[in-house]
Enzyme design. Structure first.
Site, PDB file in Angstrom:
ATOM      1  N   HIS A   1      -9.075 -10.446  -1.179  1.00 24.52           N
ATOM      2  CA  HIS A   1      -8.996 -10.237   0.275  1.00 24.52           C
ATOM      3  C   HIS A   1     -10.132 -11.091   0.841  1.00 24.52           C
ATOM      4  O   HIS A   1     -11.296 -10.695   0.797  1.00 24.52           O
ATOM      5  CB  HIS A   1      -9.175  -8.744   0.567  1.00 24.52           C
ATOM      6  CG  HIS A   1      -9.391  -8.393   2.002  1.00 24.52           C
ATOM      7  ND1 HIS A   1      -8.484  -7.659   2.732  1.00 24.52           N
ATOM      8  CD2 HIS A   1     -10.420  -8.650   2.840  1.00 24.52           C
ATOM      9  CE1 HIS A   1      -8.955  -7.482   3.966  1.00 24.52           C
ATOM     10  NE2 HIS A   1     -10.130  -8.075   4.060  1.00 24.52           N
TER      11      HIS A   1
ATOM     12  N   ARG B   1      -0.454   4.430  -0.700  1.00 26.88           N
ATOM     13  CA  ARG B   1      -1.312   5.522  -0.179  1.00 26.88           C
ATOM     14  C   ARG B   1      -1.444   6.746  -1.071  1.00 26.88           C
ATOM     15  O   ARG B   1      -2.165   7.672  -0.707  1.00 26.88           O
ATOM     16  CB  ARG B   1      -0.853   5.969   1.218  1.00 26.88           C
ATOM     17  CG  ARG B   1      -0.793   4.854   2.257  1.00 26.88           C
ATOM     18  CD  ARG B   1      -2.129   4.230   2.520  1.00 26.88           C
ATOM     19  NE  ARG B   1      -2.086   3.313   3.670  1.00 26.88           N
ATOM     20  CZ  ARG B   1      -2.763   2.175   3.722  1.00 26.88           C
ATOM     21  NH1 ARG B   1      -3.539   1.802   2.714  1.00 26.88           N
ATOM     22  NH2 ARG B   1      -2.684   1.407   4.784  1.00 26.88           N
TER      23      ARG B   1
ATOM     24  N   ASN C   1      -6.498   0.572  -3.126  1.00 27.87           N
ATOM     25  CA  ASN C   1      -7.373   1.265  -2.164  1.00 27.87           C
ATOM     26  C   ASN C   1      -6.850   2.651  -1.789  1.00 27.87           C
ATOM     27  O   ASN C   1      -6.656   2.970  -0.631  1.00 27.87           O
ATOM     28  CB  ASN C   1      -7.635   0.406  -0.915  1.00 27.87           C
ATOM     29  CG  ASN C   1      -6.381   0.149  -0.077  1.00 27.87           C
ATOM     30  OD1 ASN C   1      -5.268   0.224  -0.571  1.00 27.87           O
ATOM     31  ND2 ASN C   1      -6.585  -0.158   1.196  1.00 27.87           N
TER      32      ASN C   1
ATOM     33  N   ASP D   1       2.138  -6.791   2.458  1.00 29.77           N
ATOM     34  CA  ASP D   1       0.941  -6.043   2.866  1.00 29.77           C
ATOM     35  C   ASP D   1       1.357  -4.802   3.669  1.00 29.77           C
ATOM     36  O   ASP D   1       0.718  -4.430   4.657  1.00 29.77           O
ATOM     37  CB  ASP D   1      -0.040  -6.914   3.661  1.00 29.77           C
ATOM     38  CG  ASP D   1      -1.416  -6.248   3.808  1.00 29.77           C
ATOM     39  OD1 ASP D   1      -1.665  -5.229   3.131  1.00 29.77           O
ATOM     40  OD2 ASP D   1      -2.229  -6.758   4.594  1.00 29.77           O
TER      41      ASP D   1
ATOM     42  N   HIS E   1       0.860  -1.191   0.000  1.00 30.39           N
ATOM     43  CA  HIS E   1       0.000   0.000   0.000  1.00 30.39           C
ATOM     44  C   HIS E   1       0.893   1.236   0.000  1.00 30.39           C
ATOM     45  O   HIS E   1       1.659   1.447   0.948  1.00 30.39           O
ATOM     46  CB  HIS E   1      -0.912   0.005   1.229  1.00 30.39           C
ATOM     47  CG  HIS E   1      -1.889  -1.144   1.241  1.00 30.39           C
ATOM     48  ND1 HIS E   1      -3.119  -1.089   0.596  1.00 30.39           N
ATOM     49  CD2 HIS E   1      -1.809  -2.386   1.768  1.00 30.39           C
ATOM     50  CE1 HIS E   1      -3.752  -2.241   0.746  1.00 30.39           C
ATOM     51  NE2 HIS E   1      -2.980  -3.055   1.458  1.00 30.39           N
TER      52      HIS E   1
ATOM     53  N   ASP F   1      -8.647  -5.165  -2.450  1.00 34.12           N
ATOM     54  CA  ASP F   1      -8.028  -5.364  -1.130  1.00 34.12           C
ATOM     55  C   ASP F   1      -8.381  -4.259  -0.135  1.00 34.12           C
ATOM     56  O   ASP F   1      -8.378  -3.073  -0.463  1.00 34.12           O
ATOM     57  CB  ASP F   1      -6.514  -5.480  -1.248  1.00 34.12           C
ATOM     58  CG  ASP F   1      -5.882  -5.752   0.112  1.00 34.12           C
ATOM     59  OD1 ASP F   1      -6.313  -6.702   0.766  1.00 34.12           O
ATOM     60  OD2 ASP F   1      -4.991  -4.993   0.511  1.00 34.12           O
TER      61      ASP F   1
HETATM   62  N1  LIG Z   1      -3.973  -5.197   6.036  1.00 36.56           N
HETATM   63  C1  LIG Z   1      -4.586  -4.222   6.677  1.00 36.56           C
HETATM   64  O1  LIG Z   1      -4.862  -4.371   7.867  1.00 36.56           O
HETATM   65  N2  LIG Z   1      -4.903  -3.059   6.083  1.00 36.56           N
HETATM   66  C2  LIG Z   1      -4.767  -2.750   4.690  1.00 36.56           C
HETATM   67  C3  LIG Z   1      -5.876  -3.320   3.880  1.00 36.56           C
HETATM   68  C4  LIG Z   1      -5.775  -4.801   3.666  1.00 36.56           C
HETATM   69  O2  LIG Z   1      -4.697  -5.316   3.307  1.00 36.56           O
HETATM   70  O3  LIG Z   1      -6.764  -5.519   3.798  1.00 36.56           O
HETATM   71  C5  LIG Z   1      -4.730  -1.241   4.545  1.00 36.56           C
HETATM   72  O4  LIG Z   1      -4.936  -0.714   3.432  1.00 36.56           O
HETATM   73  O5  LIG Z   1      -4.405  -0.552   5.517  1.00 36.56           O
HETATM   74 ZN   LIG Z   2      -6.449  -7.242   2.607  1.00 39.15          ZN
HETATM   75 ZN   LIG Z   3      -3.455  -5.006   1.850  1.00 36.22          ZN
END
Ligand SMILES: NC(=O)N[C@@H](CC(=O)O)C(=O)O
Ligand SMILES: [Zn+2]
Ligand SMILES: [Zn+2]
Length: 421
Positions: A172, A55, A85, A298, A53, A145
């Protein structure tokens, strides 16, 4: 720039001299090459993360493509797949191209955007998968996800759709009705703490459904962050039948357990939640025997106000890019062939990233690689991380392995353990 990695050990083999010139591995001495004393260092193909991620756009206070790329390079990565996301969601050709361009500008790792499966991750209407696939970003992995594609008809359609361009749906796996209000793994610890549980069956039920759907339509399914022993058994059976399914496990699910929630420190809150010792052991075995194909971070950076608050209000997710290799080394020891396969070769294959996960002993292989010093033990200090966020669950832990250098197409992105730009 040309380099000579003097006395390097490729995947733990006996020391040799490795030349890098014109972006590739060369088998002949190159004039004017910068000499790096690589005695005691292990060369691995550059790590590839299928689940990161970054962001950006939207939450640049937590991470940007640039800061996340820096964290990745310092962690030994040469390619990362950026989850969809963001805000706006990466559900159009325009957004995935923007992320792809930002990755090129940062120039530290290849940033491969993942496209959303549904518009706005809302789970109602399929996004423009074809337009994202044919865009400059060349999207091959699609994922909602953060959310599960819970509607079975939509999941089936998405699986069918991506078949045309050998795409893959990364799920997911979380049955939303079974996890309403969930705060941590459902089990003895959640009962003791009085927190609403996230049962293992919520993950396993979706994986079971999705492997059947993938089998029915003959498409590729990838399962994100597998976290339970039961999920491993569902995957084992599906693979034995020849279903086209791949799966990932995170470093944190290979090491940490739900007992850590006992202090109510939200740094340990993550989705799926940390599970039990028995699950951790099953995940380790599955990674060793190949039922789980890859380690994916992740990497989920979160701003201070979203993490340093009461457990139930905190966002789930933890940092991963800068600690993934040390965690895997601490769990499995110096099994370099295993590490190269699960952290570089297999993820590059799943993501369709040609040029990554290559054979470093062959002249002409793109010079995407990282040099590790396995003899160094380091204490994780959140203040030293390149990520813009600080939510590492490993603060204060002593972990083996230091990334000394990383090369992307023959150019150093990390030297002496520091990012070069
Ligand atoms: N893993 C998480 O706890 N959070 C992820 C989202 C995800 O991977 O499901 C996120 O975008 O912060
Ligand atoms: Zn996820
Ligand atoms: Zn994720």
């Amino acid at each position: 720039m040309a380099y000579l990695l003097k006395g390097v050990s490729i995947l733990g083999a006996s020391p040799t001299d490795l030349y890098i010139a014109d972006g590739v591995i060369s088998d002949k001495p190159v004039d004017g090459a910068e000499v790096i004393d690589a005695a005691g260092l292990v060369a691995l193909p550059g790590l590839v993360d299928v689940h990161t991620h970054l962001r950006e756009p939207g939450r640049e206070d937590a991470e940007t493509v640039d800061t996340g790329s820096r964290a990745a390079a310092l962690g030994g990565y040469t390619a990362v797949c950026a989850m969809a996301n963001t805000s706006p969601v990466a559900d159009t050709a325009g957004v995935v191209e923007q992320v792809w361009r930002l990755g090129r500008e940062a120039g530290l790792v290849d940033v491969q955007p993942i496209g959303a499966v549904t518009v706005g991750l809302a789970g109602k209407q399929m996004a423009e998968l074809g337009a994202m696939a044919t865009s400059a970003a060349n999207v091959r992995i699609f994922s909602d996800d953060g959310f599960c594609v819970a509607d079975p008809k939509l999941m089936r359609r998405a699986l069918e759709y991506v078949k045309a361009f050998d795409g893959v749906i990364a799920q997911h796996a979380e049955e939303p009705r079974l996890t309403e209000g969930a705060q941590m793994h459902e089990g003895e610890v959640s009962t003791r703490l009085g927190l609403t549980g996230w049962p293992a069956v919520a993950e396993e039920a979706i994986i079971a459904r999705d492997v059947l759907l993938a089998e029915h339509v003959g498409s590729r399914l990838h399962v994100c962050h597998v976290s339970t022993a039961g999920s491993v058994e569902v995957l084992r059976q599906a693979k034995a039948r020849g279903v086209r399914v791949t799966a990932e496990v995170t470093p944190h699910h290979l090491l940490l357990t739900d007992e850590l929630a006992a202090g109510y420190d939200p740094v340990f809150k993550v989705n799926p939640p940390l599970r039990t010792r028995k699950d951790v052991e099953a995940l380790r075995r599955a990674l060793l025997d190949g039922v789980i194909d890859v380690v994916a971070t992740d990497h989920a950076p979160h701003a201070v106000q979203d993490k340093e608050c009461e457990w139930s209000y905190a966002r789930p997710g933890m940092l991963g890019l800068e600690t993934a290799l040390p965690i895997v080394l601490s769990v499995f020891g110096p099994q370099w062939d295993l590490i190269a396969d699960r952290m570089s070769i297999a993820p590059a294959r799943i993501a369709g990233l040609d040029g990554h996960g290559g054979d470093l002993t062959k002249a002409g292989t793109p010079a995407n690689l990282t040099l590790v010093d396995p003899s160094v033990q380091r204490v994780v200090d959140p203040a030293e991380l390149a990520s813009r966020s600080r939510n590492t669950p490993y603060a204060g832990m002593t972990l083996p392995g230091r990334i000394v250098a990383t090369f992307l197409r023959g150019e150093a992105t990390v030297l002496d353990g520091k990012a070069v730009k």
